[in-house]
Design an enzyme around this catalytic site. Structure first.
Site, PDB file in Angstrom:
ATOM      1  CG  ASP A   1      46.126  48.128  37.743  1.00 40.25           C
ATOM      2  OD1 ASP A   1      45.379  46.565  38.816  1.00 40.25           O
ATOM      3  OD2 ASP A   1      45.016  48.456  37.623  1.00 40.25           O
TER       4      ASP A   1
ATOM      5  CG  ASN B   1      31.641  41.230  42.180  1.00 37.43           C
ATOM      6  OD1 ASN B   1      32.481  40.798  43.162  1.00 37.43           O
ATOM      7  ND2 ASN B   1      31.139  42.891  41.943  1.00 37.43           N
TER       8      ASN B   1
ATOM      9  CD  GLU C   1      39.825  41.872  38.833  1.00 39.64           C
ATOM     10  OE1 GLU C   1      38.856  42.796  39.272  1.00 39.64           O
ATOM     11  OE2 GLU C   1      41.220  42.883  40.215  1.00 39.64           O
TER      12      GLU C   1
ATOM     13  CG  HIS D   1      45.960  43.663  37.808  1.00 39.43           C
ATOM     14  ND1 HIS D   1      44.770  43.831  37.344  1.00 39.43           N
ATOM     15  CD2 HIS D   1      46.495  43.749  36.333  1.00 39.43           C
ATOM     16  CE1 HIS D   1      44.930  44.120  36.240  1.00 39.43           C
ATOM     17  NE2 HIS D   1      46.114  44.200  35.222  1.00 39.43           N
TER      18      HIS D   1
ATOM     19  NE  ARG E   1      45.131  49.736  43.617  1.00 37.82           N
ATOM     20  CZ  ARG E   1      44.316  49.571  43.023  1.00 37.82           C
ATOM     21  NH1 ARG E   1      44.309  47.896  41.882  1.00 37.82           N
ATOM     22  NH2 ARG E   1      44.023  50.319  42.134  1.00 37.82           N
TER      23      ARG E   1
END
Length: 317
Positions: free
Chosen positions: A16, A159, A196, A260, A294
């Site tokens: 992120d 979600n 998101e 992200h 990640r």
């Protein structure tokens, strides 16, 4: 010999990722740390310099309470003369008895250098909807500060959806949430129904909102919305949504689940740089939530003749 065109991670084990170039000439970097227990900042005069820059922990989660678990996706913004970090956090499980009950929060620092000075906890950013929410970002357009985030609507399958609202202060909304996008295409509903991680870019007379969709494995991919810069950004009809993803897994070069993202400006002061995370393997060992691998990638964004961004492959600069 490794192909020099194949992009390597800039910073390992930081998901992120968010990079901002401030007016002081410094780049500021923050991201989710693998332990999800704190907010870490670093700064440097170049993007490459962020790799070895000092890591400063500016805020730690409390041991218990409403925002004491899973500190996710911090972003650092300079709004109304102060630094703010927006982040999501979950309550301790003895409160909710469920893992994913995140709400959004903000901290503030009035020091010119946010790696110094005191950070003040500003509390929860209340959207008026008491459901799971996360991934907040802010942007200013025509003098108005806006809040953009992901949140669940119990009446809509999935979600999380994308919402926007004007802000009264950098830690308070000034109007009701407006939904801009929900998971609907096949590539948005693989594993989880998700929209998101929104990020805003203004260029070529348009406002672009990138976002991420599907589960955070190799199915994770990025989409885009756009509106004319003179349109009403609070009107869903102003926005066009691409039916196809703009960035997705590159099996050829082994870069999986890109998403992200954030945008920043390159060292030349002009080139738009795409900042995102991705994995380098698909066989995740253990719980994917706690897998640290990640990594942060950075690459230049390209543009077509219509002034639309071209994201290319996550594996190639």
């Amino acid at each position: 010999m490794q192909n020099p065109e194949i992009l390597q991670p800039l910073i390992e084990q930081r998901a992120d990722p968010f990079i901002i170039r401030h007016t002081d000439g410094y780049y500021y970097f923050t991201a989710s740390v693998p332990q999800y227990d704190r907010i870490e900042l670093r700064r440097a005069l170049t993007i490459a310099g962020l790799v070895d820059a000092e890591k400063v922990d500016v805020w730690h989660k409390p041991d218990t309470g409403a925002y004491s678990e899973l500190i996710w996706a911090p972003e650092i913004h300079f709004n109304d003369g102060a630094w703010y970090v927006y982040f999501a956090a979950a309550p301790s499980r003895e409160i909710k008895h469920k893992l994913f009950q995140h709400r959004m929060y903000a901290i503030r620092n009035t020091n010119a250098n946010p790696l110094e000075g005191e950070w003040e906890f500003m509390g929860q950013i209340d959207t008026g909807i008491d459901t799971f929410c996360l991934d907040a970002t802010t942007f200013t357009h025509k003098g108005q500060l806006y809040y953009l985030w992901a949140q669940k609507d119990v009446a809509i399958e999935g979600n999380s959806n994308l919402y926007i609202a004007p802000m009264k202060t950098p830690w308070q909304l000034g109007g009701p949430p407006v939904m801009l996008s929900k998971p609907e295409f096949d590539w948005e509903i693989r594993g989880f129904w998700v929209n998101e991680g929104p990020s805003v870019l203004k260029k070529n007379g348009k406002i672009f909102i990138s976002y991420s969709a599907s589960a955070t494995d190799e199915n994770y991919a990025m989409g885009i919305l756009w509106a004319d810069e003179n349109a009403d950004v609070l009107d869903p009809a102003s926005w066009t949504k691409s039916p196809q993803p703009v960035l997705q897994t590159c099996f050829e070069h082994g870069v999986y689940g890109p998403g992200h993202n954030s945008f920043t400006i390159g060292d030349d002061g002009e080139t738009v740089m795409l900042v995102y995370h991705a994995r380098t393997y698909t066989e995740i060992i253990g719980d994917p939530l706690w897998n640290p691998d990640r990594h942060t990638y950075v690459k230049p964004l390209k543009w077509d003749e219509q002034g639309m961004p071209v994201f290319g492959k996550p594996s190639v600069a």
